[in-house]
Design a protein around this motif. Structure first.
Motif, PDB file in Angstrom:
ATOM      1  N   GLU A  59      12.688  74.566 127.267  1.00  0.00           N
ATOM      2  CA  GLU A  59      11.958  74.894 126.049  1.00  0.00           C
ATOM      3  C   GLU A  59      10.611  74.165 126.019  1.00  0.00           C
ATOM      4  O   GLU A  59      10.468  73.065 126.541  1.00  0.00           O
ATOM      5  N   PHE A  60       9.630  74.826 125.413  1.00  0.00           N
ATOM      6  CA  PHE A  60       8.300  74.235 125.267  1.00  0.00           C
ATOM      7  C   PHE A  60       7.919  74.323 123.807  1.00  0.00           C
ATOM      8  O   PHE A  60       7.692  75.417 123.272  1.00  0.00           O
ATOM      9  N   THR A  61       7.834  73.194 123.151  1.00  0.00           N
ATOM     10  CA  THR A  61       7.577  73.171 121.706  1.00  0.00           C
ATOM     11  C   THR A  61       6.345  72.354 121.352  1.00  0.00           C
ATOM     12  O   THR A  61       6.127  72.048 120.179  1.00  0.00           O
ATOM     13  N   HIS A  62       5.518  72.009 122.340  1.00  0.00           N
ATOM     14  CA  HIS A  62       4.338  71.190 122.064  1.00  0.00           C
ATOM     15  C   HIS A  62       3.223  72.054 121.463  1.00  0.00           C
ATOM     16  O   HIS A  62       3.116  73.240 121.742  1.00  0.00           O
ATOM     17  N   ARG A  63       2.350  71.424 120.703  1.00  0.00           N
ATOM     18  CA  ARG A  63       1.291  72.144 119.980  1.00  0.00           C
ATOM     19  C   ARG A  63      -0.029  72.096 120.752  1.00  0.00           C
ATOM     20  O   ARG A  63      -1.047  71.642 120.230  1.00  0.00           O
ATOM     21  N   THR A  64       0.002  72.549 121.969  1.00  0.00           N
ATOM     22  CA  THR A  64      -1.225  72.639 122.759  1.00  0.00           C
ATOM     23  C   THR A  64      -1.704  74.086 122.785  1.00  0.00           C
ATOM     24  O   THR A  64      -0.946  75.018 122.483  1.00  0.00           O
ATOM     25  N   LEU A  65      -2.958  74.278 123.179  1.00  0.00           N
ATOM     26  CA  LEU A  65      -3.573  75.601 123.182  1.00  0.00           C
ATOM     27  C   LEU A  65      -3.930  76.016 124.605  1.00  0.00           C
ATOM     28  O   LEU A  65      -3.949  75.198 125.535  1.00  0.00           O
ATOM     29  N   ALA A  66      -4.229  77.299 124.762  1.00  0.00           N
ATOM     30  CA  ALA A  66      -4.593  77.822 126.075  1.00  0.00           C
ATOM     31  C   ALA A  66      -5.840  77.150 126.622  1.00  0.00           C
ATOM     32  O   ALA A  66      -5.975  76.964 127.833  1.00  0.00           O
ATOM     33  N   THR A  67      -6.763  76.776 125.756  1.00  0.00           N
ATOM     34  CA  THR A  67      -7.987  76.125 126.210  1.00  0.00           C
ATOM     35  C   THR A  67      -7.723  74.760 126.836  1.00  0.00           C
ATOM     36  O   THR A  67      -8.546  74.252 127.608  1.00  0.00           O
ATOM     37  N   ASP A  68      -6.568  74.141 126.526  1.00  0.00           N
ATOM     38  CA  ASP A  68      -6.223  72.844 127.107  1.00  0.00           C
ATOM     39  C   ASP A  68      -5.706  72.971 128.536  1.00  0.00           C
ATOM     40  O   ASP A  68      -5.662  71.966 129.254  1.00  0.00           O
ATOM     41  N   VAL A  69      -5.305  74.170 128.944  1.00  0.00           N
ATOM     42  CA  VAL A  69      -4.665  74.366 130.245  1.00  0.00           C
ATOM     43  C   VAL A  69      -5.536  75.186 131.191  1.00  0.00           C
ATOM     44  O   VAL A  69      -5.452  75.030 132.408  1.00  0.00           O
ATOM     45  N   MET A  70      -6.374  76.043 130.646  1.00  0.00           N
ATOM     46  CA  MET A  70      -7.121  76.980 131.487  1.00  0.00           C
ATOM     47  C   MET A  70      -8.079  76.255 132.429  1.00  0.00           C
ATOM     48  O   MET A  70      -8.482  75.117 132.197  1.00  0.00           O
ATOM     49  N   ARG A  71      -8.371  76.930 133.505  1.00  0.00           N
ATOM     50  CA  ARG A  71      -9.385  76.476 134.454  1.00  0.00           C
ATOM     51  C   ARG A  71     -10.523  77.493 134.457  1.00  0.00           C
ATOM     52  O   ARG A  71     -10.293  78.667 134.238  1.00  0.00           O
ATOM     53  N   PRO A  72     -11.764  77.052 134.716  1.00  0.00           N
ATOM     54  CA  PRO A  72     -12.156  75.693 135.093  1.00  0.00           C
ATOM     55  C   PRO A  72     -12.242  74.757 133.897  1.00  0.00           C
ATOM     56  O   PRO A  72     -12.569  75.178 132.790  1.00  0.00           O
ATOM     57  N   ARG A  73     -11.949  73.486 134.157  1.00  0.00           N
ATOM     58  CA  ARG A  73     -12.078  72.472 133.126  1.00  0.00           C
ATOM     59  C   ARG A  73     -13.449  71.815 133.209  1.00  0.00           C
ATOM     60  O   ARG A  73     -14.227  72.079 134.108  1.00  0.00           O
ATOM     61  N   ARG A  74     -13.702  70.967 132.259  1.00  0.00           N
ATOM     62  CA  ARG A  74     -15.007  70.312 132.200  1.00  0.00           C
ATOM     63  C   ARG A  74     -15.227  69.472 133.466  1.00  0.00           C
ATOM     64  O   ARG A  74     -14.375  68.672 133.860  1.00  0.00           O
ATOM     65  N   GLY A  75     -16.351  69.683 134.101  1.00  0.00           N
ATOM     66  CA  GLY A  75     -16.663  68.954 135.320  1.00  0.00           C
ATOM     67  C   GLY A  75     -16.264  69.683 136.589  1.00  0.00           C
ATOM     68  O   GLY A  75     -16.632  69.241 137.684  1.00  0.00           O
ATOM     69  N   GLU A  76     -15.514  70.781 136.480  1.00  0.00           N
ATOM     70  CA  GLU A  76     -15.104  71.543 137.656  1.00  0.00           C
ATOM     71  C   GLU A  76     -16.102  72.660 137.950  1.00  0.00           C
ATOM     72  O   GLU A  76     -16.922  73.020 137.104  1.00  0.00           O
ATOM     73  N   ALA A  77     -16.000  73.187 139.158  1.00  0.00           N
ATOM     74  CA  ALA A  77     -16.876  74.291 139.557  1.00  0.00           C
ATOM     75  C   ALA A  77     -16.584  75.520 138.705  1.00  0.00           C
ATOM     76  O   ALA A  77     -15.456  75.714 138.244  1.00  0.00           O
ATOM     77  N   PRO A  78     -17.588  76.377 138.466  1.00  0.00           N
ATOM     78  CA  PRO A  78     -17.356  77.580 137.645  1.00  0.00           C
ATOM     79  C   PRO A  78     -16.355  78.516 138.289  1.00  0.00           C
ATOM     80  O   PRO A  78     -16.109  78.467 139.508  1.00  0.00           O
ATOM     81  N   LEU A  79     -15.799  79.384 137.485  1.00  0.00           N
ATOM     82  CA  LEU A  79     -14.788  80.331 137.949  1.00  0.00           C
ATOM     83  C   LEU A  79     -15.403  81.342 138.915  1.00  0.00           C
ATOM     84  O   LEU A  79     -16.507  81.843 138.691  1.00  0.00           O
ATOM     85  N   SER A  80     -14.697  81.623 140.007  1.00  0.00           N
ATOM     86  CA  SER A  80     -15.170  82.609 140.986  1.00  0.00           C
ATOM     87  C   SER A  80     -14.920  84.006 140.438  1.00  0.00           C
ATOM     88  O   SER A  80     -13.770  84.382 140.184  1.00  0.00           O
ATOM     89  N   VAL A  81     -15.994  84.786 140.260  1.00  0.00           N
ATOM     90  CA  VAL A  81     -15.887  86.114 139.670  1.00  0.00           C
ATOM     91  C   VAL A  81     -16.672  87.113 140.509  1.00  0.00           C
ATOM     92  O   VAL A  81     -17.500  86.746 141.350  1.00  0.00           O
ATOM     93  N   LEU A  82     -16.374  88.386 140.266  1.00  0.00           N
ATOM     94  CA  LEU A  82     -17.133  89.494 140.836  1.00  0.00           C
ATOM     95  C   LEU A  82     -17.923  90.159 139.721  1.00  0.00           C
ATOM     96  O   LEU A  82     -17.443  90.245 138.587  1.00  0.00           O
ATOM     97  N   THR A  83     -19.117  90.623 140.032  1.00  0.00           N
ATOM     98  CA  THR A  83     -19.906  91.370 139.056  1.00  0.00           C
ATOM     99  C   THR A  83     -19.743  92.867 139.298  1.00  0.00           C
ATOM    100  O   THR A  83     -19.421  93.302 140.403  1.00  0.00           O
TER     101      THR A  83
END
Length: 230
Positions: A59-83
């Motif tokens: 079970e997961f009952t902690h009050r965290t948000l998606a923004t706390d887990v998603m990558r890239p995080r602060r200080g990391e390289a930007p997300l690799s994307v296609l245009t």
């Protein structure tokens, strides 16, 4: 399970005199197994082989948000994307060689980062390989586009490559304020490998199943880097 095993063994042997020894052996085996751990042999092999597996019993009952887990995080390289219509075949091939991701989000442009879909890595490789072999005029400088209509190109430009057929136009997305309890439940029920994080249609990041498992370990006061994946 213990009683069923004893009954099955009794039916196989057909000897009533063996029911007491079989019951004693089964109960003793269960006690020994419970002393080593509550998980079964299949769950143990999943952990030993490093497979990212979300157990429905955790079970997961902690009050965290998606923004706390998603990558890239602060200080990391930007997300690799296609245009959608500004990258060449060579640019896409370079991105595939330099990364080991299973897929890439497709955005309108790197400035707007408005999400339009998701392209799988293996489908990109096969599509480019087949285009080079079967389509005339497709070279390294050919523009790759994921739209219905080709972009406006200067005269004498190489033939563009259309890859809209491999584009997933409706990848699963969540907002950056989605509770992680909901995200974990989504990963379990839908069997997702990754989930894109957006805000008003703009791509912010990505959450993979491995990110979810590391976050759950961190919330359980474990070292998230100690979890090894194959």
């Amino acid at each position: 399970m213990t009683v069923s095993l004893v009954v099955i063994m009794f039916e196989l042997t057909g000897g009533l005199e063996y029911i007491v020894p079989l019951m004693a052996a089964a109960v003793t085996s269960k006690w020994v197994a419970d002393a080593f751990g509550k998980e079964g042999i299949y769950e143990a092999h999943i952990h030993l082989n490093g497979y990212p597996f979300l157990d429905v019993k955790d079970e997961f009952t902690h009050r965290t948000l998606a923004t706390d887990v998603m990558r890239p995080r602060r200080g990391e390289a930007p997300l690799s994307v296609l245009t959608q219509d500004s990258m060449t075949v060579e640019d896409v091939e370079t991105l595939i060689k330099e990364t080991d991701y299973n897929g890439f989000p497709v955005v309108v442009s790197k400035d707007s980062e408005r999400l339009i879909g998701f392209a799988q890595r293996r489908e990109l490789i096969l599509a480019i390989k087949n285009a080079r072999q079967r389509q005339d005029g497709v070279v390294s400088n050919s523009i790759v586009y994921f739209t219905e209509d080709p972009p406006e190109l200067p005269p004498n430009s190489p033939h563009p490559l259309k890859l809209r057929r491999i584009l997933n136009l409706s990848p699963f997305t969540v907002t950056d304020h989605t509770p992680m309890e909901t995200v974990v439940d989504i990963f379990r029920k839908l069997g997702l490998r990754q989930c894109l994080v957006t805000r008003s249609g703009r791509l912010l990041g990505i959450i993979t199943k491995k990110d979810v498992l590391r976050h759950m370990a961190q919330m359980a006061n474990q070292d998230p880097e100690s979890i090894m994946f194959n």
